[in-house]
Write a protein that holds these residues in place. Structure first.
Motif, short mmCIF file in Angstrom:
data_model
loop_
_atom_site.label_atom_id
_atom_site.label_comp_id
_atom_site.label_asym_id
_atom_site.label_seq_id
_atom_site.Cartn_x
_atom_site.Cartn_y
_atom_site.Cartn_z
N ALA A 1 -2.24 8.26 10.05
CA ALA A 1 -3.62 8.22 9.55
C ALA A 1 -4.48 9.29 10.23
O ALA A 1 -5.20 10.04 9.57
CB ALA A 1 -4.22 6.84 9.77
N LEU A 2 -4.39 9.38 11.57
CA LEU A 2 -5.25 10.33 12.29
C LEU A 2 -4.90 11.77 11.94
O LEU A 2 -5.78 12.62 11.80
CB LEU A 2 -5.15 10.11 13.80
N THR B 1 -11.48 0.40 11.43
CA THR B 1 -10.65 1.10 10.44
C THR B 1 -9.42 1.71 11.11
O THR B 1 -8.32 1.69 10.56
CB THR B 1 -11.48 2.21 9.76
N HIS B 2 -9.63 2.26 12.28
CA HIS B 2 -8.55 2.85 13.08
C HIS B 2 -7.49 1.77 13.36
O HIS B 2 -6.29 1.98 13.13
CB HIS B 2 -9.20 3.35 14.38
N ARG C 1 -15.81 2.52 13.46
CA ARG C 1 -14.61 3.34 13.27
C ARG C 1 -13.37 2.62 13.84
O ARG C 1 -12.29 2.66 13.25
CB ARG C 1 -14.81 4.72 13.93
N GLU D 1 0.82 -1.22 0.00
CA GLU D 1 0.00 0.00 0.00
C GLU D 1 0.85 1.26 0.00
O GLU D 1 1.71 1.43 0.87
CB GLU D 1 -0.91 -0.02 1.24
N ILE E 1 -7.10 11.84 3.72
CA ILE E 1 -5.96 11.02 3.31
C ILE E 1 -5.72 11.04 1.80
O ILE E 1 -4.67 10.63 1.34
CB ILE E 1 -6.04 9.55 3.78
N LEU F 1 -6.37 12.37 8.52
CA LEU F 1 -7.84 12.39 8.55
C LEU F 1 -8.37 13.62 9.28
O LEU F 1 -9.42 14.16 8.91
CB LEU F 1 -8.36 11.13 9.28
N LYS G 1 -7.13 -0.99 11.72
CA LYS G 1 -6.55 -1.42 10.43
C LYS G 1 -5.36 -0.52 10.10
O LYS G 1 -4.34 -0.99 9.59
CB LYS G 1 -7.63 -1.35 9.34
N GLY G 2 -5.49 0.76 10.40
CA GLY G 2 -4.38 1.69 10.16
C GLY G 2 -3.16 1.32 11.00
O GLY G 2 -2.02 1.38 10.53
N ASN H 1 -1.53 -1.64 9.43
CA ASN H 1 -0.74 -1.32 8.23
C ASN H 1 0.74 -1.31 8.59
O ASN H 1 1.58 -1.82 7.84
CB ASN H 1 -1.11 0.06 7.70
C1 MEV Z 1 -5.93 2.92 5.21
O1 MEV Z 1 -5.18 1.80 4.82
C2 MEV Z 1 -5.86 3.11 6.71
C3 MEV Z 1 -6.76 4.23 7.27
O2 MEV Z 1 -8.10 4.01 6.85
C4 MEV Z 1 -6.65 4.15 8.77
C5 MEV Z 1 -7.62 5.05 9.51
O3 MEV Z 1 -8.69 5.38 8.95
O4 MEV Z 1 -7.31 5.39 10.66
C6 MEV Z 1 -6.35 5.57 6.75
#
Ligand code: MEV
Length: 433
Positions: free
Chosen positions: A372-373, A268-269, A265, A81, A381, A376, A271-272, A275
């Motif tokens: 990421a934060l 996704t948080h 949320r 990514e 992003i 955002l 997931k970041g 990464n």
């Molecule tokens: C994308 O791979 C990861 C994010 O979505 C993490 C997040 O939203 O905190 C940007």
């Protein structure tokens, strides 16, 4: 190890970057050579899994600027990514101004589970196991002489009663095993399998499953950082807005509060965070599915899935972040030893123990979360993704060499990143050359 700050790294050629990394890490180019080829030969791959027909590659980037417990470290990240490596490096630079990342970890304790079925009295059987705990632990301790030699072995035994399940009640025996520098799955699975007949003899029950738990909540790594307020200030240009340090800090804290309160949320948080975590886990040949499973189960340990990290402010108004999560990674055994690129990764970071590796990984996860934060909470992003995306579109349109940058830069300036525009630009710029 020299510095993890290498100015202008981005603009160097691949060969120059490799040389600068080797230089900074006081390694030779041959130590890092596996990364020029991907490291693994088809022949060794054939010994690792079944039905091998070839190899699968990922880009390997180096995260710069990391200071972990006062030590500079260059961090290898294997990830497909865009923006992940740049994000971690940039946030590590901000954290560096606040002293870098402070980390710690628990002992490397893994949990093996044995499910005991067919018991008349669960509570009596539970106590019988405890009565023989010393004996069971002594037997479990002998199972892996190599681990024992390095100071590992059986540490504790716990028995849980599952009163009600679709098949009725049963017992769960947890064997707590110190696996030192191994990931530990093999040692723990072997110990559970070997111990099972003794547990059956003690209880009169039947040991059904004997397997490691990926909710490695006895093997925790932690990282924290302080980002000085002034590092958070963002000065805009003709295309972007400016943000004060306070606005960015409070925006990050509000973004974290969203993840802390809402599982949609939080997924996704987290997931970041993953990464960054997974990229280092993969680069070191570790089992990223185990880390993922442990991370998300840990995030739901209260019964409600939530953020793995926390963000707040200190009395001076600086941003403070922390991350605490299970980190079952090893530096001996499995792919970590067999894969030449994984060996190069361990060498580059100069880690001597699995705990040290675990702590670096959690520091990277925290940096990635911050990247990421911060994006955002300010410009979103997408803008950060633009230039890399534009380059990929330029390549797809047939641009090569210097033309890639030129076509990409023009598309970013025009805010129009499309294959048709890239093709036009390739034609136009080629005819001008
Ligand atoms: C994308 O791979 C990861 C994010 O979505 C993490 C997040 O939203 O905190 C940007």
């Amino acid at each position: 190890m020299g510095t993890s700050r290498i100015a202008g790294f981005y603009n160097l050629s691949l060969e120059e970057r490799l040389a600068r990394v080797a230089d900074s890490a006081v390694l030779t180019a041959s130590d890092l050579a596996p990364w020029s080829t991907g490291g693994l030969s088809p022949e060794s791959a054939d010994h690792m899994i079944e039905n091998v027909i070839g190899l699968h590659s990922l880009p390997l980037g180096i995260a710069l600027n990391f200071v972990v417990n006062g030590r500079d470290v260059l961090v290898p990240m294997a990830v497909e990514e865009p923006s992940v490596v740049a994000g971690a490096s940039f946030m590590a630079k901000l954290a560096r101004a606040g002293g870098g990342f402070q980390t710690s970890s628990s002992e490397p304790l893994m949990i093996g589970q044995m499910q005991v079925l067919h018991l008349d009295n669960l509570h009596a059987a539970r106590l019988k196991i405890y009565e023989k705990k010393a004996e069971l632990l002594a037997a479990a301790d002998e199972i892996d002489p190599i681990l024992k030699k390095f100071g590992g072995g059986a540490r504790d035994l716990e028995v849980r009663v599952i009163e009600d399940s679709p098949i009725g009640g049963f017992l769960v025996v947890h064997l707590i095993y110190d696996v030192r520098d191994a990931m530990g799955a093999n040692a723990v699975n072997t110990a559970c399998e070997r111990l099972a007949p003794q547990v059956e003899a003690i209880t009169g029950g039947k040991v059904h499953l004997r397997i490691l738990s990926n909710l490695a909540d006895r093997r925790i790594a932690r990282a924290r950082c302080v980002i000085p307020l002034k590092e958070l200030e963002m000065l805009g240009d003709e295309n972007t807005l400016s943000y004060s340090g306070e606005t960015v800090r409070d925006g990050i804290i509000a973004a974290w509060a969203f993840a802390a309160a809402d599982p949609y949320r939080a997924a996704t948080h987290n997931k970041g965070i993953m990464n960054g975590v997974d990229a280092v886990v993969i680069a070191t040949g570790n089992d990223w599915r185990a880390i993922e499973a442990g991370a998300h189960a840990y995030a739901a340990r209260s019964g409600r899935y939530t953020s793995l990290s926390t963000w707040g402010r200190d009395v001076a108004g600086n941003l403070v972040g922390s991350l605490e999560m299970p980190m079952a990674v090893g530096i001996v055994g499995g792919a970590t030893k067999v894969h030449p690129a994984a060996r190069a990764a361990i060498k580059l970071m100069g880690v001597q123990t699995a705990s040290e590796l675990a702590e670096i990984i959690v520091a990277v996860g925290l940096a990635q979360n911050l990247a990421a934060l911060r994006a955002l909470a300010t410009e979103g992003i997408q803008r950060g993704h633009m230039s890399l995306h534009a380059r990929q579109v330029a390549i797809a349109a047939g641009a090569t060499g210097e033309l890639i940058e030129k076509v990409a830069a023009q598309m970013v300036a025009e805010k129009m990143i499309r294959i048709d525009r890239a093709e036009e630009l390739v034609k136009q710029l080629t005819s001008e050359q």
